[in-house]
Design a protein around this motif. Structure first.
Motif, PDB file in Angstrom:
ATOM      1  N   TRP A  99      64.685  47.552 101.599  1.00  0.00           N
ATOM      2  CA  TRP A  99      63.841  48.675 101.183  1.00  0.00           C
ATOM      3  C   TRP A  99      64.668  49.838 100.669  1.00  0.00           C
ATOM      4  CZ3 TRP A  99      63.079  53.823 102.016  1.00  0.00           C
ATOM      5  CH2 TRP A  99      61.888  54.374 101.518  1.00  0.00           C
ATOM      6  N   ARG A 102      65.720  49.145  97.153  1.00  0.00           N
ATOM      7  CA  ARG A 102      64.570  49.304  96.243  1.00  0.00           C
ATOM      8  C   ARG A 102      64.279  50.772  96.006  1.00  0.00           C
ATOM      9  NH1 ARG A 102      62.403  45.406  99.688  1.00  0.00           N
ATOM     10  NH2 ARG A 102      60.790  46.804 100.470  1.00  0.00           N
ATOM     11  N   ARG A 130      56.816  44.113  96.776  1.00  0.00           N
ATOM     12  CA  ARG A 130      58.030  44.920  96.937  1.00  0.00           C
ATOM     13  C   ARG A 130      58.174  45.874  95.760  1.00  0.00           C
ATOM     14  NH1 ARG A 130      62.230  40.154  97.829  1.00  0.00           N
ATOM     15  NH2 ARG A 130      61.029  39.510  96.028  1.00  0.00           N
TER      16      ARG A 130
END
Length: 150
Positions: A99, A102, A130
């Motif tokens: 995460w 990202r 995602r």
């Protein structure tokens, strides 16, 4: 000199990143392929601090590093340098399993201006949650809260 301190390359690289002197880039570029992820991450910080074509090439390569910490630093560096030419490889990190990576990629894309926002808008409707969730998260945040340039 960065080459003379094999026992503590990360410390030397962190100092080099703070100094951001172009002469410190060549040893940092060599360190981008070190077996230690902490060394590669510190080398990415130097590349991001110095900038230039060789630094962008190294950062692009580090976007595909096996260590998430290295990918994270590379993505942040590209955003800080406003490396618009790396928007597409940066957008690939919107699918990263980590995460934080990202988020760094989405934030960096936002810093790239219109070219980055195009990738974020595309990701908003992506079937992969995602990508769509991180794009929505970053697109909806106020610019000031991202810590990136407008």
């Amino acid at each position: 000199h960065l080459d003379s301190e094999p026992a503590r390359p990360t410390g030397s690289l962190k100092l080099a990143a703070r100094l951001a002197a172009p002469g410190l880039l060549p040893p940092a570029l060599q360190a981008c392929s070190d077996e230690d992820a902490a060394v590669r991450a510190a080398a990415a910080e130097v590349a991001a601090a110095v900038g230039g074509p060789e630094a962008f090439a190294a950062l692009e390569s580090l976007l595909r590093d096996r260590a998430s910490a290295v990918r994270l630093i590379a993505a942040r560096g590209i955003g800080r340098l406003e490396g618009r030419q790396l928007a597409a490889p940066l957008a690939e990190l919107l699918y990263d399993p980590d995460w934080e990576v990202r988020h760094a990629a989405a934030t960096a894309l936002r810093a790239l201006g219109p070219v980055g926002r195009i990738h974020l808008r595309r990701a908003l409707t992506d079937a992969d949650p995602r990508a769509s969730e991180i794009a929505r998260h970053v697109v909806d945040l106020p610019q000031a809260s991202l810590g990136v340039n407008p």
